[in-house]
Design a protein around this motif. Structure first.
Motif, PDB file in Angstrom:
ATOM      1  N   THR A   3      27.154  49.345   8.960  1.00 35.83           N
ATOM      2  CA  THR A   3      26.055  48.564   8.372  1.00 35.83           C
ATOM      3  C   THR A   3      25.385  47.694   9.430  1.00 35.83           C
ATOM      4  OG1 THR A   3      27.175  48.498   6.231  1.00 35.83           O
ATOM      5  CG2 THR A   3      25.465  46.844   6.613  1.00 35.83           C
ATOM      6  N   ILE A   4      26.215  47.039  10.247  1.00 36.95           N
ATOM      7  CA  ILE A   4      25.670  46.173  11.299  1.00 36.95           C
ATOM      8  C   ILE A   4      24.885  47.004  12.320  1.00 36.95           C
ATOM      9  CG2 ILE A   4      26.322  44.663  13.224  1.00 36.95           C
ATOM     10  CD1 ILE A   4      28.659  43.680  11.495  1.00 36.95           C
ATOM     11  N   GLU A   5      25.431  48.163  12.657  1.00 41.40           N
ATOM     12  CA  GLU A   5      24.729  49.023  13.615  1.00 41.40           C
ATOM     13  C   GLU A   5      23.387  49.495  13.045  1.00 41.40           C
ATOM     14  OE1 GLU A   5      28.312  51.017  16.269  1.00 41.40           O
ATOM     15  OE2 GLU A   5      27.792  51.921  14.330  1.00 41.40           O
TER      16      GLU A   5
ATOM     17  N   GLY B  84      19.060  36.676  14.190  1.00 40.93           N
ATOM     18  CA  GLY B  84      19.969  35.584  13.806  1.00 40.93           C
ATOM     19  C   GLY B  84      21.082  36.076  12.896  1.00 40.93           C
ATOM     20  N   ASP B  85      20.711  36.788  11.815  1.00 43.81           N
ATOM     21  CA  ASP B  85      21.714  37.318  10.885  1.00 43.81           C
ATOM     22  C   ASP B  85      22.589  38.372  11.559  1.00 43.81           C
ATOM     23  OD1 ASP B  85      20.766  35.680   8.899  1.00 43.81           O
ATOM     24  OD2 ASP B  85      19.399  37.214   8.082  1.00 43.81           O
ATOM     25  N   LEU B  86      21.964  39.145  12.451  1.00 43.48           N
ATOM     26  CA  LEU B  86      22.712  40.198  13.148  1.00 43.48           C
ATOM     27  C   LEU B  86      23.824  39.597  14.010  1.00 43.48           C
ATOM     28  CD1 LEU B  86      22.861  43.248  13.616  1.00 43.48           C
ATOM     29  CD2 LEU B  86      21.246  42.958  15.515  1.00 43.48           C
ATOM     30  N   ASN B  87      23.504  38.516  14.714  1.00 47.57           N
ATOM     31  CA  ASN B  87      24.523  37.851  15.551  1.00 47.57           C
ATOM     32  C   ASN B  87      25.661  37.287  14.696  1.00 47.57           C
ATOM     33  OD1 ASN B  87      23.685  38.212  18.239  1.00 47.57           O
ATOM     34  ND2 ASN B  87      22.094  36.640  18.012  1.00 47.57           N
ATOM     35  N   LYS B  88      25.304  36.669  13.559  1.00 49.02           N
ATOM     36  CA  LYS B  88      26.331  36.113  12.673  1.00 49.02           C
ATOM     37  C   LYS B  88      27.254  37.218  12.154  1.00 49.02           C
ATOM     38  CE  LYS B  88      23.736  32.095  10.995  1.00 49.02           C
ATOM     39  NZ  LYS B  88      23.132  31.457   9.810  1.00 49.02           N
TER      40      LYS B  88
ATOM     41  N   ASP C 177      17.373  48.665  13.424  1.00 46.71           N
ATOM     42  CA  ASP C 177      16.098  48.103  12.965  1.00 46.71           C
ATOM     43  C   ASP C 177      15.594  47.056  13.958  1.00 46.71           C
ATOM     44  OD1 ASP C 177      16.275  49.693  10.745  1.00 46.71           O
ATOM     45  OD2 ASP C 177      17.094  48.106   9.446  1.00 46.71           O
ATOM     46  N   PHE C 178      16.500  46.188  14.377  1.00 42.00           N
ATOM     47  CA  PHE C 178      16.138  45.138  15.330  1.00 42.00           C
ATOM     48  C   PHE C 178      15.647  45.755  16.639  1.00 42.00           C
ATOM     49  CE2 PHE C 178      17.828  42.978  19.143  1.00 42.00           C
ATOM     50  CZ  PHE C 178      16.970  41.887  19.174  1.00 42.00           C
ATOM     51  N   SER C 179      16.409  46.731  17.123  1.00 41.13           N
ATOM     52  CA  SER C 179      16.070  47.360  18.404  1.00 41.13           C
ATOM     53  C   SER C 179      14.705  48.043  18.325  1.00 41.13           C
ATOM     54  CB  SER C 179      17.163  48.366  18.788  1.00 41.13           C
ATOM     55  OG  SER C 179      16.860  49.010  20.003  1.00 41.13           O
TER      56      SER C 179
END
Length: 572
Positions: A175-177, A200-204, A182-184
């Motif tokens: 899920t994180i990947e 921000g949410d991705l880092n958390k 999306d971020f990338s």
């Protein structure tokens, strides 16, 4: 008239000077505005905008940079030309006398340059933010890719250490990947504003996953290995202890162990769901309960060692105390035939015997529990400790009772000896009085002598009884000794006063015919001596008379008497 003209000229001069100064002031402002416009042109802000555009922005970021470009175009195409026109107008109009117009043109130019500077400041801040986000996002992509690679490697190579959590961890990572993709994508396509909202949410999420991956192997091992092994060890040890004769007060081991197994099972389910906070709180409770069960078994094991070492000794101590008490009661019974036991000695000894029996009853129950393999050793150890303490106190009380009656025979013999001595002393006093050959003795002395004699007779009768009260004997002896001391004092007074009276009367005879007062006193003293037996009064009467006739004479006679008396006593 001349003065008026001079005044007018002065006013005109002042006004002219003020106008020149104000024109100079406006020109200074205009020159300052020109300098500020030049600094804005020198910034080469368009180059900075172009560099940001070259990043290849899209979406919201592209809209924002286009907006910045429009704002900059407004500054360069509208505001700055307007400012320049206003400045030129100020320079031109300042040579005239329309001060209000010149002032308004200057104020308008100043407001325009302030607006231009504010717009440029905002544009530059936006451009700096875009450049920063571009750098940060590039670095974030590199860093996150490395972190996900490391996480994937750990989940793959240490799969078993995560237990039931492995599926949830892998799903979480996937899920994180996906979010990272999306971020990338947004970042690489230049939509940094949208990308930054995701980062921000991705880092958390990534931080939490790394923390879970770090913690779960220990938490899983604690529950799946450590706790399970401890629970089974406790269960096995408890069963062996029961088989070996150990019992536990309010034994709830089976219930507690079942509760622990259920708690561990719940923990493993919560690990699978990644509810680690619940598991950690539960781990603390499980550990406390396990430690308590270990502690209960440890106390029983330690208590058994002490019981094994001291149980027989306590039994021997009980028998010793029992035997000593029987001997004490037997001795008290024997003494009770000849002596009055007036301090509850027999009742106290019987009470001690009852206390020993109670201690022995507890001891026998504990012995049966051990033999029947039903022993709660912590309780038995408590009984041993309490019994030893009670037996120590009992032994002290037995000793006190025994000591209080042990010397009765010696005390009786001593009392007989003292009584014989008192009787002899009384006869000795009687002989002293007889040797004086006095005409008589005062009734007070005779009565007191009789009291002491009767007291000795009474004590003799007490001592001749079949059962003697040694308390009564000691009390009577104390009274007799005190009265004997008083009688000796009275006897000494009688001997001294009678002897001195005789000597002083002999001395007074030499003054009988020559001194009527001495003659009269002598007659009175002889009457008191011979007829009333009041020897102190007789001595006082004659001593007063001769001292009056011959001062100091009585003192010389008295001193000589006591010196002779002391010399006689020393010779004895």
């Amino acid at each position: 008239m001349v003065n008026v003209i001079i005044g007018i000229l002065v006013v005109v001069a002042v006004i002219y000077f003020a106008v020149v100064m104000y024109q100079h002031h406006l020109l200074k402002i205009a020159e300052g505005i020109e300098g500020r416009v030049k600094r804005l042109n020198d910034l080469n802000l368009q180059n900075e905008i172009n560099k940001v555009k070259d990043i290849g922005l899209t979406g919201d970021s592209l809209s924002s940079v286009n907006s910045a470009q429009a704002d900059f175009n407004n500054v360069t195409n509208n505001l700055i030309p307007t400012i320049k026109q206003n400045v030129e107008a100020v320079k031109s109009d300042s040579k005239g006398v329309n001060f209000v117009k010149t002032r308004d043109e200057c104020s308008e130019a100043e407001q325009s340059v302030n607006t231009a500077e504010d717009d440029v400041k905002v544009i530059r801040q936006f451009l700096a933010k875009m450049n920063q986000l571009n750098s940060e996002h590039k670095k974030a992509i590199t860093d996150l890719e490395a972190r996900y690679k490391d996480l994937r490697k750990k989940l793959l190579t240490k799969n078993a250490s995560f237990g039931p959590a492995i599926d949830a961890l892998e799903n979480q990572l996937s899920t994180i990947e996906g979010t990272f993709d999306d971020f990338s994508s947004l970042s690489k396509n230049g939509d940094h504003e949208k990308a930054d909202k995701i980062l921000g949410d991705l880092n958390k999420s990534t931080d939490q996953l790394e923390l879970d991956v770090k913690k779960i192997p220990h938490i899983f091992a604690t529950n799946n290995v450590e706790f399970k092994n401890q629970i089974e060890e406790i269960s096995s040890t408890h069963a062996k202890m029961n088989a070996s004769g150990y019992e536990f007060a309010d034994d709830e081991f089976d219930v507690s162990l079942e509760e622990l197994r259920s708690a561990v099972s719940d923990n493993l389910k919560n690990i699978a769901h990644l509810d680690l906070k619940l598991v950690e709180d539960s781990d603390n409770e499980i550990e406390t309960k396990i430690d308590r069960l270990y502690d209960l078994m440890e106390k029983q094991l330690v208590a058994k060692k002490k019981v094994d070492k001291n149980f027989k000794i306590t039994g021997e101590y009980i028998q010793h105390a029992k035997k000593q008490n029987q001997i004490l009661i037997s001795e008290l019974d024997r003494l009770s035939h000849n002596y009055s036991l007036e301090h509850g000695e027999i009742d106290n000894a019987n009470a001690l015997g009852k206390q020993i029996d109670e201690i022995e009853d507890t001891y026998k129950k504990d012995r049966d529990a051990i033999n029947n393999k039903e022993a709660i050793y912590t309780h038995i150890l408590g009984h041993i400790t309490s019994s030893d303490s009670q037996l120590n106190e009992i032994e002290k009380k037995q000793r006190l009772i025994n000591d209080s009656v042990a010397d009765f025979k010696d005390e009786e013999q001593k009392a007989h000896q003292v009584l014989d001595d008192l009787d002899l002393e009384l006869h000795g006093i009687q002989r002293k009085i007889d040797e004086l050959n006095l005409p008589g003795i005062s009734q007070d002395y005779v009565d007191y002598f009789g009291i002491v004699a009767d007291e000795i007779k009474d004590l003799n009768r007490t001592m001749d009884k079949v059962k003697i009260s040694m308390d009564d004997v000691q009390k009577q002896l104390s009274v007799i000794k005190s009265d004997r001391d008083t009688l000796e004092g009275k006897t000494d007074d009688l001997i001294d006063s009678s002897s001195l009276a005789e000597q002083v009367m002999q001395y007074a005879n030499r003054y009988r015919n020559s001194n009527p007062e001495i003659s009269s006193a002598l007659s009175k003293a002889k009457h008191l001596f011979d007829d009333e037996y009041k020897y102190p009064e007789s001595l006082e009467t004659i001593a007063t008379a001769i001292d009056k006739a011959n001062p100091g004479s009585y003192k010389r006679i008295e001193n000589a008497y006591y010196k002779n008396k002391q010399d006689s006593q020393n010779q004895k």
